[in-house]
Design a protein around this motif. Structure first.
Motif, short mmCIF file in Angstrom:
data_model
loop_
_atom_site.label_atom_id
_atom_site.label_comp_id
_atom_site.label_asym_id
_atom_site.label_seq_id
_atom_site.Cartn_x
_atom_site.Cartn_y
_atom_site.Cartn_z
N GLU A 170 6.08 8.00 -6.69
CA GLU A 170 5.43 8.51 -6.43
C GLU A 170 3.79 8.88 -6.53
O GLU A 170 3.10 9.37 -5.34
CB GLU A 170 5.79 9.82 -7.68
N ALA A 171 3.18 8.49 -7.63
CA ALA A 171 1.51 7.97 -7.55
C ALA A 171 1.46 7.16 -7.01
O ALA A 171 -0.17 7.76 -6.31
CB ALA A 171 1.90 7.68 -8.99
N ILE A 172 2.06 6.25 -6.26
CA ILE A 172 1.43 5.09 -5.47
C ILE A 172 1.24 6.36 -3.99
O ILE A 172 0.42 5.41 -3.49
CB ILE A 172 1.91 3.90 -5.42
N ASP A 173 2.46 6.94 -4.12
CA ASP A 173 2.50 8.04 -2.41
C ASP A 173 1.36 9.10 -2.10
O ASP A 173 0.11 8.67 -1.40
CB ASP A 173 3.46 8.23 -2.32
N ARG A 174 0.69 9.17 -3.68
CA ARG A 174 0.12 10.52 -3.44
C ARG A 174 -1.36 10.18 -3.13
O ARG A 174 -2.39 10.22 -2.38
CB ARG A 174 -0.01 11.57 -4.98
N GLY A 175 -1.80 8.46 -3.68
CA GLY A 175 -2.92 7.50 -4.07
C GLY A 175 -3.02 6.72 -2.78
O GLY A 175 -4.55 6.71 -2.40
N VAL A 176 -2.53 6.18 -1.62
CA VAL A 176 -2.56 5.68 -0.72
C VAL A 176 -2.77 7.00 0.66
O VAL A 176 -4.35 6.42 1.36
CB VAL A 176 -0.69 5.39 0.05
N GLY A 177 -2.98 7.69 0.95
CA GLY A 177 -3.56 8.71 1.32
C GLY A 177 -2.62 9.17 3.01
O GLY A 177 -1.08 8.30 3.04
N GLU A 178 -3.17 9.46 3.82
CA GLU A 178 -1.82 10.23 4.88
C GLU A 178 -2.29 8.75 5.89
O GLU A 178 -2.83 7.79 5.35
CB GLU A 178 -3.25 11.38 5.63
N GLY A 179 -1.58 8.67 6.28
CA GLY A 179 -1.14 7.56 7.64
C GLY A 179 -0.15 6.79 6.97
O GLY A 179 0.02 5.62 7.73
N PHE A 180 0.41 6.62 5.89
CA PHE A 180 1.53 5.66 5.42
C PHE A 180 2.43 6.62 4.28
O PHE A 180 2.01 7.56 3.00
CB PHE A 180 0.34 4.78 4.50
N SER A 181 3.87 6.49 4.06
CA SER A 181 4.51 7.41 3.49
C SER A 181 5.18 6.15 2.45
O SER A 181 6.07 5.22 3.44
CB SER A 181 5.37 8.49 4.00
N PHE A 182 4.81 5.95 1.18
CA PHE A 182 6.45 5.47 0.32
C PHE A 182 7.15 6.37 -0.23
O PHE A 182 7.01 6.81 -1.21
CB PHE A 182 5.11 4.84 -0.70
N PHE A 183 8.76 5.29 -0.02
CA PHE A 183 9.55 6.48 -0.32
C PHE A 183 11.23 6.24 -1.38
O PHE A 183 10.28 4.70 -1.65
CB PHE A 183 10.40 6.57 0.87
N LYS A 184 11.17 7.10 -2.23
CA LYS A 184 11.65 6.68 -3.41
C LYS A 184 13.07 6.36 -3.22
O LYS A 184 13.74 7.02 -1.94
CB LYS A 184 11.48 7.52 -4.67
N GLY A 185 13.49 5.12 -3.42
CA GLY A 185 14.81 4.42 -2.97
C GLY A 185 15.79 4.21 -3.63
O GLY A 185 14.96 3.54 -5.44
N ILE A 186 16.85 3.30 -3.34
CA ILE A 186 17.61 2.45 -4.70
C ILE A 186 18.27 1.32 -3.45
O ILE A 186 18.41 1.94 -2.18
CB ILE A 186 18.15 3.10 -5.54
N GLU A 187 18.70 0.71 -3.90
CA GLU A 187 19.84 -0.32 -3.23
C GLU A 187 21.75 -0.18 -4.57
O GLU A 187 21.41 -0.44 -5.60
CB GLU A 187 19.87 -1.84 -3.28
#
Length: 350
Positions: A170-187
């Motif tokens: 969540e912190a990385i997703d906020r920090g990267v900014g617009e144009g890229f989304s980093f989603f929380k997941g699992i295998e």
């Protein structure tokens, strides 16, 4: 739009030169020991005090720094002089071209990846390095899918560790900014009875769930079919990972595909809106061509994923794109061609 990091046209700084070497080695499946030398050298340089690298280069003492060897020192010294090391130039010539023939248009249309690992489980690099390479290769979104607790050999995440990782994502997703989304997941592992190897509460906190069978792969066809059908019908499962579990080449040897009623499993996937993964790793090449045909006929969605365990392996989706193109999979039925908003709405419908 996913694409290979462009070949080096101008000299890189020492850290980026080391990262480029590692990327090229990883995408062509070089030995992990060789790759780790360059990844370790990156960490070493990042830890040096300001001005220390220039001092060591000028003194010719780079190899006296723990973590710097002959090959890595050569790359660093050339970059520090504003040049490209012969080691890197040779790799560019040998390993810098397209990984697969065919599927170039589909590969260029891919926007994301639903299956990748970090060093929190059995991947080789930190989360931030996976994200940085994803950005450099043109991804607009990625889903971090480290393993679940039962897969101890892969350092699967307990609920407590997963909670810690969620906060980091969540912190990385906020920090990267617009144009890229980093989603929380699992295998998440599909257990013997078709249940999932993580608590419903933890799964509810994730953006996307890829579910895979990793144990008892030689289970009889009838219970294996029930096991897989139960999993893909679970409302929290979005993607069925490497469905046959087969290995066709590579350092781990070969392994036959699991026995199950593929038609029944894929019909359940279609009914439940669960995508069937086209796993792009050459050693998996999973599902086989004939099963992709069955999934197409059943009306399934697909996910062309890298199953990357190192940054350079994100580029392996080229293999999956080539197969999907050859087998006539429509791009709009491939969720990894969708933008982040469409993926988010599909994975977690209101």
């Amino acid at each position: 739009m996913v694409h290979l990091i462009a070949p080096v046209e101008e000299p890189l700084d020492p850290i980026d030169a080391l990262r480029r070497v590692a990327f090229l080695m990883e995408r062509t499946r070089a030995g992990s020991y060789r790759v780790e030398a360059f990844r370790k050298a990156v960490k070493t340089l990042k830890a040096l005090a300001p001005g220390e690298l220039d001092r060591q280069v000028d003194a010719g003492t780079l190899q006296q720094i723990p973590g710097i060897g002959k090959s890595t020192a050569g790359v660093i010294e050339a970059a520090a002089r504003g040049e490209t090391a012969a080691y890197l130039s040779g790799l560019e010539e040998k390993s810098g071209g397209p990984l697969a023939e065919g599927g170039e248009e589909l590969y260029a249309a891919l926007q994301g990846d639903c299956h990748l690992h970090s060093d929190w489980s059995d991947g080789g690099s930190p989360i931030d390095e996976m994200v940085l390479t994803g950005l450099e290769t043109g991804h607009s979104w990625m889903v971090l899918t480290d393993h679940s607790p039962q897969l101890r050999v892969a350092n699967g995440l307990t609920a407590e560790r997963l909670a810690q990782q969620i906060a980091i994502v969540e912190a990385i997703d906020r920090g990267v900014g617009e144009g890229f989304s980093f989603f929380k997941g699992i295998e998440v592992d599909i257990l013997d009875d078709g249940s999932l190897d993580q608590s419903p509460e933890m799964l509810s906190r994730l953006d996307l769930v890829t579910a895979s069978v990793h144990s008892k792969l030689r289970m009889n066809a009838s219970p294996m079919t029930k096991r897989m059908v139960a999993a893909v019908r679970n409302p929290r499962v979005n993607v069925l990972g490497h469905c046959t579990g087969r290995l066709v080449e590579g350092s781990r040897g070969t392994r036959p595909q699991s026995d199950f009623d593929a038609k029944a499993v894929f019909e359940a996937c279609a009914e439940s809106d669960t995508a069937v993964e086209i796993n792009s790793r050459p050693e998996r090449c999973d599902p086989p061509d004939e099963l992709i045909g069955l999934a197409l006929d059943a009306g399934c969605l697909f996910a062309i994923d890298s199953d990357a365990h190192a940054p350079g392996q994100l580029d392996m989706k080229a293999y999956g794109a080539a197969r999907a193109t050859r087998l006539g999979v429509p791009p709009d039925r491939i969720i990894t061609t969708w933008d982040a908003d469409r993926l988010r709405a599909w994975a977690r419908p209101a």
